[in-house]
Design a protein around this motif. Structure first.
Motif, PDB file in Angstrom:
ATOM      1  N   ASP A 176       0.833  -1.212   0.000  1.00 60.48           N
ATOM      2  CA  ASP A 176       0.000   0.000   0.000  1.00 60.48           C
ATOM      3  C   ASP A 176       0.862   1.255   0.000  1.00 60.48           C
ATOM      4  OD1 ASP A 176      -2.233  -1.589   0.031  1.00 60.48           O
ATOM      5  OD2 ASP A 176      -2.576  -1.402   2.193  1.00 60.48           O
ATOM      6  N   VAL A 177       1.970   1.205   0.746  1.00 59.49           N
ATOM      7  CA  VAL A 177       2.866   2.360   0.802  1.00 59.49           C
ATOM      8  C   VAL A 177       3.484   2.622  -0.567  1.00 59.49           C
ATOM      9  CG1 VAL A 177       5.012   3.251   1.792  1.00 59.49           C
ATOM     10  CG2 VAL A 177       3.373   2.054   3.249  1.00 59.49           C
ATOM     11  N   VAL A 178       3.987   1.554  -1.207  1.00 55.27           N
ATOM     12  CA  VAL A 178       4.619   1.718  -2.519  1.00 55.27           C
ATOM     13  C   VAL A 178       3.603   2.186  -3.552  1.00 55.27           C
ATOM     14  CG1 VAL A 178       5.889   0.555  -4.353  1.00 55.27           C
ATOM     15  CG2 VAL A 178       6.370  -0.004  -1.972  1.00 55.27           C
ATOM     16  N   GLU A 179       2.400   1.646  -3.494  1.00 52.30           N
ATOM     17  CA  GLU A 179       1.368   2.063  -4.446  1.00 52.30           C
ATOM     18  C   GLU A 179       1.074   3.555  -4.310  1.00 52.30           C
ATOM     19  OE1 GLU A 179      -1.542   1.846  -7.441  1.00 52.30           O
ATOM     20  OE2 GLU A 179       0.079   0.480  -6.873  1.00 52.30           O
ATOM     21  N   LYS A 180       0.967   4.020  -3.081  1.00 52.71           N
ATOM     22  CA  LYS A 180       0.703   5.442  -2.845  1.00 52.71           C
ATOM     23  C   LYS A 180       1.851   6.302  -3.354  1.00 52.71           C
ATOM     24  CE  LYS A 180      -0.210   8.728   0.914  1.00 52.71           C
ATOM     25  NZ  LYS A 180      -0.399   8.875   2.387  1.00 52.71           N
ATOM     26  N   LEU A 181       3.083   5.871  -3.060  1.00 48.96           N
ATOM     27  CA  LEU A 181       4.246   6.644  -3.492  1.00 48.96           C
ATOM     28  C   LEU A 181       4.394   6.613  -5.011  1.00 48.96           C
ATOM     29  CD1 LEU A 181       6.776   5.531  -0.730  1.00 48.96           C
ATOM     30  CD2 LEU A 181       5.699   7.773  -0.959  1.00 48.96           C
ATOM     31  N   ALA A 182       4.111   5.456  -5.616  1.00 52.20           N
ATOM     32  CA  ALA A 182       4.217   5.350  -7.073  1.00 52.20           C
ATOM     33  C   ALA A 182       3.269   6.329  -7.759  1.00 52.20           C
ATOM     34  CB  ALA A 182       3.930   3.922  -7.515  1.00 52.20           C
ATOM     35  N   LYS A 183       2.081   6.485  -7.204  1.00 53.40           N
ATOM     36  CA  LYS A 183       1.114   7.425  -7.780  1.00 53.40           C
ATOM     37  C   LYS A 183       1.586   8.868  -7.650  1.00 53.40           C
ATOM     38  CE  LYS A 183      -2.978   4.517  -7.203  1.00 53.40           C
ATOM     39  NZ  LYS A 183      -4.283   4.327  -6.504  1.00 53.40           N
ATOM     40  N   GLN A 184       2.525   9.096  -6.730  1.00 52.00           N
ATOM     41  CA  GLN A 184       3.105  10.430  -6.569  1.00 52.00           C
ATOM     42  C   GLN A 184       4.338  10.629  -7.444  1.00 52.00           C
ATOM     43  OE1 GLN A 184       3.913  10.779  -2.380  1.00 52.00           O
ATOM     44  NE2 GLN A 184       1.773  10.520  -1.784  1.00 52.00           N
ATOM     45  N   GLY A 185       4.694   9.591  -8.225  1.00 51.89           N
ATOM     46  CA  GLY A 185       5.836   9.698  -9.124  1.00 51.89           C
ATOM     47  C   GLY A 185       7.140   9.195  -8.550  1.00 51.89           C
ATOM     48  N   VAL A 186       7.105   8.571  -7.364  1.00 56.22           N
ATOM     49  CA  VAL A 186       8.325   8.043  -6.756  1.00 56.22           C
ATOM     50  C   VAL A 186       8.797   6.823  -7.542  1.00 56.22           C
ATOM     51  CG1 VAL A 186       9.312   7.006  -4.666  1.00 56.22           C
ATOM     52  CG2 VAL A 186       7.688   8.911  -4.487  1.00 56.22           C
ATOM     53  N   GLY A 187      10.097   6.756  -7.823  1.00 54.75           N
ATOM     54  CA  GLY A 187      10.656   5.651  -8.586  1.00 54.75           C
ATOM     55  C   GLY A 187      10.924   4.434  -7.721  1.00 54.75           C
ATOM     56  N   LEU A 188      11.063   3.265  -8.372  1.00 48.53           N
ATOM     57  CA  LEU A 188      11.342   2.014  -7.662  1.00 48.53           C
ATOM     58  C   LEU A 188      12.360   1.209  -8.453  1.00 48.53           C
ATOM     59  CD1 LEU A 188      10.721  -0.092  -5.416  1.00 48.53           C
ATOM     60  CD2 LEU A 188       8.913  -0.980  -6.914  1.00 48.53           C
ATOM     61  N   ALA A 189      13.406   0.748  -7.762  1.00 50.84           N
ATOM     62  CA  ALA A 189      14.402  -0.143  -8.352  1.00 50.84           C
ATOM     63  C   ALA A 189      14.469  -1.411  -7.513  1.00 50.84           C
ATOM     64  CB  ALA A 189      15.772   0.527  -8.396  1.00 50.84           C
ATOM     65  N   CYS A 190      14.465  -2.575  -8.168  1.00 50.45           N
ATOM     66  CA  CYS A 190      14.569  -3.856  -7.478  1.00 50.45           C
ATOM     67  C   CYS A 190      15.796  -4.589  -8.007  1.00 50.45           C
ATOM     68  CB  CYS A 190      13.319  -4.699  -7.693  1.00 50.45           C
ATOM     69  SG  CYS A 190      11.835  -4.010  -6.915  1.00 50.45           S
ATOM     70  N   LEU A 191      16.633  -5.065  -7.083  1.00 48.64           N
ATOM     71  CA  LEU A 191      17.897  -5.685  -7.445  1.00 48.64           C
ATOM     72  C   LEU A 191      17.898  -7.156  -7.062  1.00 48.64           C
ATOM     73  CD1 LEU A 191      20.321  -2.883  -6.135  1.00 48.64           C
ATOM     74  CD2 LEU A 191      19.105  -2.997  -8.325  1.00 48.64           C
ATOM     75  N   HIS A 192      18.391  -7.981  -7.980  1.00 48.00           N
ATOM     76  CA  HIS A 192      18.577  -9.417  -7.814  1.00 48.00           C
ATOM     77  C   HIS A 192      17.279 -10.099  -7.356  1.00 48.00           C
ATOM     78  CE1 HIS A 192      20.958 -12.914  -8.087  1.00 48.00           C
ATOM     79  NE2 HIS A 192      21.047 -13.159  -6.790  1.00 48.00           N
ATOM     80  N   TYR A 193      17.333 -10.840  -6.261  1.00 47.65           N
ATOM     81  CA  TYR A 193      16.183 -11.642  -5.830  1.00 47.65           C
ATOM     82  C   TYR A 193      14.952 -10.776  -5.555  1.00 47.65           C
ATOM     83  CZ  TYR A 193      14.320 -15.902  -3.448  1.00 47.65           C
ATOM     84  OH  TYR A 193      13.604 -17.014  -3.072  1.00 47.65           O
ATOM     85  N   ALA A 194      15.160  -9.490  -5.299  1.00 45.41           N
ATOM     86  CA  ALA A 194      14.030  -8.601  -5.006  1.00 45.41           C
ATOM     87  C   ALA A 194      13.107  -8.414  -6.200  1.00 45.41           C
ATOM     88  CB  ALA A 194      14.533  -7.246  -4.522  1.00 45.41           C
ATOM     89  N   VAL A 195      13.516  -8.876  -7.400  1.00 39.02           N
ATOM     90  CA  VAL A 195      12.611  -8.773  -8.554  1.00 39.02           C
ATOM     91  C   VAL A 195      11.540  -9.859  -8.510  1.00 39.02           C
ATOM     92  CG1 VAL A 195      14.398  -7.736 -10.015  1.00 39.02           C
ATOM     93  CG2 VAL A 195      14.022 -10.214 -10.099  1.00 39.02           C
ATOM     94  N   GLU A 196      11.651 -10.816  -7.569  1.00 36.75           N
ATOM     95  CA  GLU A 196      10.656 -11.892  -7.499  1.00 36.75           C
ATOM     96  C   GLU A 196       9.601 -11.620  -6.439  1.00 36.75           C
ATOM     97  OE1 GLU A 196      10.061 -16.500  -6.101  1.00 36.75           O
ATOM     98  OE2 GLU A 196      12.032 -15.946  -6.904  1.00 36.75           O
ATOM     99  N   VAL A 197       8.351 -11.717  -6.839  1.00 38.07           N
ATOM    100  CA  VAL A 197       7.216 -11.663  -5.915  1.00 38.07           C
ATOM    101  C   VAL A 197       6.223 -12.743  -6.334  1.00 38.07           C
ATOM    102  CG1 VAL A 197       7.412  -9.189  -5.421  1.00 38.07           C
ATOM    103  CG2 VAL A 197       5.989  -9.968  -7.338  1.00 38.07           C
ATOM    104  N   PRO A 198       5.395 -13.235  -5.409  1.00 41.02           N
ATOM    105  CA  PRO A 198       4.340 -14.171  -5.801  1.00 41.02           C
ATOM    106  C   PRO A 198       3.366 -13.501  -6.777  1.00 41.02           C
ATOM    107  CG  PRO A 198       4.682 -14.201  -3.418  1.00 41.02           C
ATOM    108  CD  PRO A 198       5.442 -13.028  -3.947  1.00 41.02           C
ATOM    109  N   LYS A 199       3.088 -14.183  -7.868  1.00 41.42           N
ATOM    110  CA  LYS A 199       2.243 -13.614  -8.913  1.00 41.42           C
ATOM    111  C   LYS A 199       0.901 -13.144  -8.377  1.00 41.42           C
ATOM    112  CE  LYS A 199      -0.050 -14.955 -13.256  1.00 41.42           C
ATOM    113  NZ  LYS A 199      -0.208 -16.049 -14.255  1.00 41.42           N
TER     114      LYS A 199
END
Length: 574
Positions: free
Chosen positions: A366-389
């Motif tokens: 919920d936090v990331v979704e709110k920030l993304a709507k404000q234009g905040v960028g997100l970078a995910c490195l290595h294993y962090a690119v995996e989430v449950p579908k």
């Protein structure tokens, strides 16, 4: 003409210091008035005129000017019941360099910075905050102490990080305490050099670095505050201060040469050792024009020098803060922060952590979704690119354009050979390179790669497609693509103007020493924060083996092939 006038003012101030030696002692006027004088050639402004205590505020029973120096003194007949301070009232600096000379006759004193007052609770002329300590026996000389504020933060010779538990953790070593003490004249005059930049603090005496403190305690750390000089309670004591000079630094910027490394003087540092700054754009800028980037480092998981999340984040945060003026970097250790206010004002979030069901980003959707709507960028490195579908797949497609989907993507170790790069800011300055890592590939991307730009692309060896089928190992679709190129790093744009970056390498910690590997990630982080990237990309010096060892998640093994790492560093940085 303006320059000559400034030089004349500085010369007059210096002359005032020399002539003041003939004047009689003057008591503290305790006026609290601000002083306005010209900076010297190095950008330092004097806080003390050598003759009066104008601009300073303290108990006149203890403070005076004598022979061109501020003198603080207690006696058996005139003791202080608690530590008392002479406070500079000219402002509350945030990022700065402070230089001053001191002579401690006995007992204990210190220099406060980023400090504050609570007069109703503590009384007048009493403050708390960070302190560059000094002590006549030498035991506490040069340490960083938290006055009314968490106690000892670093002993002499230590590099520490203060965590969210408010306690310092030793993460590195500058030198032996006894050897460093030899740089100090316990009976004579010495120079303290204090640098506060972001939440990294260094204290040097006579050109020798004594401590380095990184304050990752988001709840209690201080972004700015008062400067003050201490008289310690206890036995009668006397301390002198002179040539007190302050240089305010732009947020996120070090001085031209910075604090010297252990054993060297500032003047001895070569110009080639400096980091190359790049310009920050206005896009995405937050309060006070700063770019704030939050690094979320996952918990330890894979053994020494692999998935070294905290050490990797600390390196990346340091490089970004040093190479890009106008940035503030914050590293959150051991997963998602308990207090989401750490993201206030963020331009970008970087997650380097284990993924799947343990991905820390799942705790903050919920936090990331709110920030993304404000234009905040997100970078995910290595294993962090995996989430449950089913839990976050659609969000990751939206935020960064792609992700590791089990039974679709795979995670083999292989040597990727990158030969060509797109015309994209994240690829600026990249040159062909080949490197072994756990390069995940066959990501689940947006339909038709809409808004997604591949950055690193290579053809995996056929052997990586011959493993048994499994959630991470292989599947029919991957086998059907034998001989085809796969994307392992990408940049994505969102319709709302936000940006995302995915990078599947990062298993081996020592790979940060490869300049193109490192540059690609630094470029990606800067890009999602909407920072302009120069044609040559973000260039920083290669880390040494000692720097790679710092902040390691796991203890250093007794037997480790350091010769291999040295060979790789020489090979990558001829």
């Amino acid at each position: 003409m303006a320059q000559r006038a400034a030089e004349a003012i500085v010369a007059a101030l210096r002359a005032a210091r020399s002539t003041s030696a003939e004047e009689s002692p003057k008591p503290c006027p305790c006026s609290g008035s601000e002083i306005a004088v010209a900076a010297d050639a190095d950008g330092f402004v004097p806080l003390f005129d050598g003759k009066t205590l104008d601009g300073w505020d303290g108990d006149p029973k203890f403070w005076r000017v004598e022979n061109g120096a501020i003198v603080g003194e207690t006696t058996a007949e005139n003791p202080t019941k608690q530590n008392t301070f002479l406070i500079w009232r000219g402002g509350k600096p945030g990022d700065f360099e402070l230089k001053l000379e001191f002579r401690l006759h006995n007992h204990n004193s210190g220099v406060q910075y980023r400090s504050w007052e609570e007069p109703e609770k503590w009384g007048k002329w009493v403050i708390g905050g960070y302190q560059a300590d000094m002590e006549a026996s030498g035991k506490y000389m040069g340490i960083c102490y938290g006055e009314r504020y968490r106690g000892i933060l670093a002993l002499r010779g230590q590099k520490t990080v203060i965590g969210e538990d408010h306690k310092p953790k030793v993460v590195g070593k500058i030198g032996e305490a006894d050897e460093l003490l030899k740089k100090v004249d316990l009976k004579g005059w010495n120079e303290y050099h204090i640098v506060a930049r972001g939440f990294t603090f260094t204290q040097a005496i006579n050109g020798q670095l004594m401590v380095e403190v990184v304050d990752d305690d988001a709840q209690q750390r201080r972004a700015d505050g008062l400067i003050a000089l201490q008289l310690h309670a206890g036995p009668p004591m006397k301390v002198e201060f002179r040539n007190i000079r302050l240089k305010t630094l732009p947020a996120g910027q070090t001085s031209q040469r910075g604090v010297p490394p252990a054993g060297d003087s500032a003047a001895a540092m070569p110009e080639t050792a400096q980091l190359q700054p790049i310009a920050a754009t206005d896009g995405g800028a937050r309060a006070a024009g700063k770019k704030k980037i939050i690094f979320v480092a996952g918990r330890k998981s894979h053994g020494f020098f692999s998935h070294d999340h905290y050490a990797g984040c600390r390196l990346l945060a340091k490089w970004i803060a040093q190479a890009v003026p106008g940035t503030e970097t914050v590293v959150v250790q051991d997963g998602w922060p308990k207090d989401a206010s750490v993201f206030d004002g963020a331009a970008a979030i970087v997650v380097f952590a284990d993924g799947g069901g343990g991905n820390p980003i799942l705790q903050g959707l919920d936090v990331v979704e709110k920030l993304a709507k404000q234009g905040v960028g997100l970078a995910c490195l290595h294993y962090a690119v995996e989430v449950p579908k089913e839990r976050a797949g659609p969000q990751m497609l939206d935020w960064i354009g792609g992700y590791f989907e089990t039974h679709w993507s795979v995670n083999p170790h292989w040597k990727a050979d990158f030969r060509e790069f797109p015309k994209h800011p994240v690829a600026n300055g990249l040159k062909p390179f080949a490197i072994d890592d756990e390069w995940y590939y066959h990501m689940r991307f947006r339909d038709e790669m809409k808004g997604v730009a591949p950055i690193l692309t290579a053809v995996p060896p056929d052997s990586t497609r011959q493993r048994p089928d499994g959630p991470h190992s292989n599947n029919p679709t991957v086998r059907s693509r034998t001989g085809m190129a796969e994307h392992v790093a990408w940049a994505a744009e969102r319709p709302d103007g936000g940006r995302g970056f995915g990078f599947t390498g990062g298993h081996w910690h020592y790979n940060w020493a490869e300049p193109n590997f490192r540059k690609c990630v630094l470029n990606g982080i800067a890009w999602v924060a909407k920072i302009e990237i120069p044609p040559e990309g973000i260039v920083v010096p290669s880390p040494t083996i000692d720097e790679l060892k710092e902040n390691a998640d796991e203890p250093i093994p007794e037997k480790f092939d350091w010769a291999k790492i040295e060979r790789l560093i020489r090979q990558w940085n001829p």
